[in-house]
Design a protein around this motif. Structure first.
Motif, mmCIF file in Angstrom:
data_model
loop_
_atom_site.group_PDB
_atom_site.id
_atom_site.type_symbol
_atom_site.label_atom_id
_atom_site.label_comp_id
_atom_site.label_asym_id
_atom_site.label_seq_id
_atom_site.Cartn_x
_atom_site.Cartn_y
_atom_site.Cartn_z
ATOM 1 N N LYS A 2 0.833 -1.194 0.000
ATOM 2 C CA LYS A 2 0.000 0.000 0.000
ATOM 3 C C LYS A 2 0.873 1.250 0.000
ATOM 4 N N LEU A 3 2.010 1.211 0.775
ATOM 5 C CA LEU A 3 2.896 2.352 0.826
ATOM 6 C C LEU A 3 3.539 2.631 -0.534
ATOM 7 N N ILE A 4 3.874 1.575 -1.259
ATOM 8 C CA ILE A 4 4.449 1.734 -2.599
ATOM 9 C C ILE A 4 3.444 2.395 -3.542
ATOM 10 N N TYR A 5 2.182 1.987 -3.421
ATOM 11 C CA TYR A 5 1.114 2.540 -4.275
ATOM 12 C C TYR A 5 0.935 4.032 -4.013
ATOM 13 N N ILE A 6 0.948 4.413 -2.721
ATOM 14 C CA ILE A 6 0.800 5.828 -2.355
ATOM 15 C C ILE A 6 1.979 6.631 -2.897
ATOM 16 N N PHE A 7 3.197 6.043 -2.792
ATOM 17 C CA PHE A 7 4.382 6.729 -3.276
ATOM 18 C C PHE A 7 4.301 6.994 -4.780
ATOM 19 N N ILE A 8 3.779 6.024 -5.526
ATOM 20 C CA ILE A 8 3.645 6.176 -6.982
ATOM 21 C C ILE A 8 2.677 7.310 -7.309
ATOM 22 N N ILE A 9 1.570 7.399 -6.565
ATOM 23 C CA ILE A 9 0.588 8.459 -6.794
ATOM 24 C C ILE A 9 1.206 9.827 -6.528
ATOM 25 N N LEU A 10 1.939 9.964 -5.395
ATOM 26 C CA LEU A 10 2.568 11.233 -5.053
ATOM 27 C C LEU A 10 3.618 11.627 -6.079
ATOM 28 N N LEU A 11 4.347 10.634 -6.573
ATOM 29 C CA LEU A 11 5.368 10.898 -7.579
ATOM 30 C C LEU A 11 4.746 11.409 -8.871
ATOM 31 N N ALA A 12 3.627 10.789 -9.247
ATOM 32 C CA ALA A 12 2.926 11.217 -10.471
ATOM 33 C C ALA A 12 2.402 12.628 -10.322
ATOM 34 N N ALA A 13 1.867 12.931 -9.140
ATOM 35 C CA ALA A 13 1.332 14.275 -8.902
ATOM 36 C C ALA A 13 2.429 15.318 -8.959
ATOM 37 N N SER A 14 3.574 15.026 -8.331
ATOM 38 C CA SER A 14 4.676 15.986 -8.333
ATOM 39 C C SER A 14 5.239 16.166 -9.732
ATOM 40 N N SER A 15 5.229 15.100 -10.538
ATOM 41 C CA SER A 15 5.699 15.200 -11.920
ATOM 42 C C SER A 15 4.793 16.110 -12.722
ATOM 43 N N GLY A 16 3.467 15.990 -12.473
ATOM 44 C CA GLY A 16 2.507 16.848 -13.170
ATOM 45 C C GLY A 16 2.721 18.302 -12.825
ATOM 46 N N ASN A 17 2.985 18.596 -11.538
ATOM 47 C CA ASN A 17 3.231 19.973 -11.124
ATOM 48 C C ASN A 17 4.520 20.500 -11.736
ATOM 49 N N ALA A 18 5.524 19.657 -11.798
ATOM 50 C CA ALA A 18 6.796 20.080 -12.386
ATOM 51 C C ALA A 18 6.616 20.424 -13.852
ATOM 52 N N GLU A 19 5.770 19.630 -14.567
ATOM 53 C CA GLU A 19 5.542 19.895 -15.972
ATOM 54 C C GLU A 19 4.836 21.226 -16.164
ATOM 55 N N LYS A 20 3.881 21.543 -15.297
ATOM 56 C CA LYS A 20 3.150 22.789 -15.400
ATOM 57 C C LYS A 20 4.057 23.982 -15.117
ATOM 58 N N LEU A 21 4.942 23.839 -14.100
ATOM 59 C CA LEU A 21 5.830 24.930 -13.749
ATOM 60 C C LEU A 21 6.847 25.207 -14.844
ATOM 61 N N SER A 22 7.176 24.203 -15.620
ATOM 62 C CA SER A 22 8.167 24.386 -16.674
ATOM 63 C C SER A 22 7.538 24.768 -18.006
ATOM 64 N N SER A 23 6.224 24.925 -18.034
ATOM 65 C CA SER A 23 5.537 25.299 -19.260
ATOM 66 C C SER A 23 6.025 26.661 -19.738
ATOM 67 N N SER A 24 6.249 26.786 -21.044
ATOM 68 C CA SER A 24 6.808 28.028 -21.565
ATOM 69 C C SER A 24 5.751 29.072 -21.888
ATOM 70 N N ILE A 25 4.470 28.692 -21.972
ATOM 71 C CA ILE A 25 3.410 29.678 -22.206
ATOM 72 C C ILE A 25 2.166 29.315 -21.407
ATOM 73 N N ASN A 26 1.423 30.356 -21.057
ATOM 74 C CA ASN A 26 0.141 30.183 -20.385
ATOM 75 C C ASN A 26 -0.725 31.385 -20.730
ATOM 76 N N ILE A 27 -1.889 31.146 -21.344
ATOM 77 C CA ILE A 27 -2.807 32.237 -21.669
ATOM 78 C C ILE A 27 -3.569 32.599 -20.401
ATOM 79 N N VAL A 28 -3.233 33.755 -19.837
ATOM 80 C CA VAL A 28 -3.858 34.200 -18.596
ATOM 81 C C VAL A 28 -5.265 34.734 -18.854
ATOM 82 N N GLN A 29 -5.388 35.544 -19.876
ATOM 83 C CA GLN A 29 -6.658 36.137 -20.275
ATOM 84 C C GLN A 29 -6.712 36.185 -21.786
ATOM 85 N N PRO A 30 -7.894 36.078 -22.378
ATOM 86 C CA PRO A 30 -9.189 35.798 -21.774
ATOM 87 C C PRO A 30 -9.331 34.312 -21.437
ATOM 88 N N LEU A 31 -10.309 34.001 -20.630
ATOM 89 C CA LEU A 31 -10.620 32.621 -20.341
ATOM 90 C C LEU A 31 -11.250 31.963 -21.558
#
Length: 342
Positions: A2-31
């Motif tokens: 179970k601990l290994i499974y939780i670790f994999i989920i946290l790793l995936a989440a942190s990878s997703g955040n890292a990808e977003k932070l490294s994004s080179s563009i983001n359209i702020v406005q308009p929505l």
């Protein structure tokens, strides 16, 4: 396990955040899914100069706009012109000629004057305003967001001095420009007030213009009140909605019209779109045939140097003559004498 499974989920989440932070563009406005009542849209784009050196904005009509990214600058603004109905806008970032990232937005320019526009198609698009204190925080690092538009009839000797100019100058890239807009007297019309037709937007932005707008127009055009006294009125005028036919900022057409006269009139009066008037006229056939008085593609005898079109005979602002005719006397044939004196 179970601990290994939780670790994999946290790793995936942190990878997703890292990808977003490294994004080179983001359209702020308009929505996404924003609806426009005007043809101009300003994109606010965040980027990272270390990850990209160029931004390319592409519209469905194959118009592209390129922005060169500068070191140390992470936010860029660009105003583009929308096409009637649905618009897909694609933003791509490049580094050394290679595609790095992409983003896109879907907008709707809702104007009943153009073909292909359907209010039902725009139901999922929301009208949004940019100039609120919260949204303007994003701009303050580069722009002075305090309006310095002159009042009391004064104008800038150099219109570039106004704080509105830097972002909105593209709106006036037209053949004919309306005087308040040309002199950047923006607050004469965009006074933050509402009218009977836009009460729901009260306080949505500090630069609202009242709808109906005719009272505001009447502060300069003293004939507006007189039009209301005509025996026969035209719908847009009676409702005080001058901007339905005129673009208050400017236009490629005379009188700041949103379309050339004949095209504008036949947008609503489709039965006249064949170019021949429904009333028979001597020498032009009869109602039972395809004849009638021409409404375009001829010179106007009553106005030398100008073409013949609907407003040659009809006054779009109203008339004391039936069917908005520019009559002399009490008989409809008086309008004919403008061109046919005998």
């Amino acid at each position: 396990m179970k601990l290994i499974y939780i670790f994999i989920i946290l790793l995936a989440a942190s990878s997703g955040n890292a990808e977003k932070l490294s994004s080179s563009i983001n359209i702020v406005q308009p929505l996404n899914k924003t609806r426009y009542i005007g043809e101009h849209c300003t994109l606010v784009i965040d980027t990272n100069f270390k990850l990209a050196d160029k931004i390319v904005i592409t519209q469905e009509n194959n118009i592209t706009t390129t922005i060169d990214i500068k070191a140390g600058k992470d936010t860029y603004c660009k105003t583009i012109k929308l096409q009637p109905a649905q618009n897909s806008v694609y933003v791509h970032s490049y580094k050394d000629g290679k595609l790095v990232d992409k983003d896109e937005r879907d907008f709707y320019f809702l104007s009943e004057l153009f073909e292909g526009v359907d209010e039902d198609d725009a139901v999922d698009y929301e009208l949004r305003y940019y100039h609120t204190d919260e949204k303007e925080q994003k701009c303050k690092s580069c722009h002075n967001m305090t309006s310095n538009v002159p009042t009391n009839g004064k104008v800038f000797e150099d219109v570039k001095q106004t704080t509105c100019y830097e972002c909105h100058s593209g709106m006036l890239d037209t053949k004919n420009t309306h005087a308040p807009a040309a002199n950047w007297l923006c607050l004469d019309c965009h006074n933050g007030e509402v009218g009977g037709y836009n009460m729901v937007d009260a306080s949505a932005t500090k630069y609202l213009a009242p709808d109906p707008i005719s009272k505001t127009c009447g502060t300069c055009h003293d004939t507006v009140d007189d039009w209301q006294l005509n025996k026969y009125g035209h719908g847009p005028v009676d409702n005080g909605r001058c901007e339905r036919c005129h673009n208050p900022h400017g236009s490629e057409n005379e009188f700041f019209l949103r379309k050339p006269v004949w095209d504008l009139c036949t947008t609503c009066h489709l039965e006249k779109a064949k170019g021949m008037h429904v009333i028979p006229a001597i020498g032009f056939g009869s109602r039972t045939k395809s004849g009638g008085h021409p409404t375009r593609d001829r010179k106007d005898p009553s106005r030398p140097g100008r073409d013949l079109y609907c407003s040659s005979c009809h006054n779009p602002h109203g008339s004391n003559g039936t069917k908005l005719l520019r009559m002399k006397g009490s008989f409809a044939f008086g309008v004919c004498q403008r061109c046919h004196p005998k």
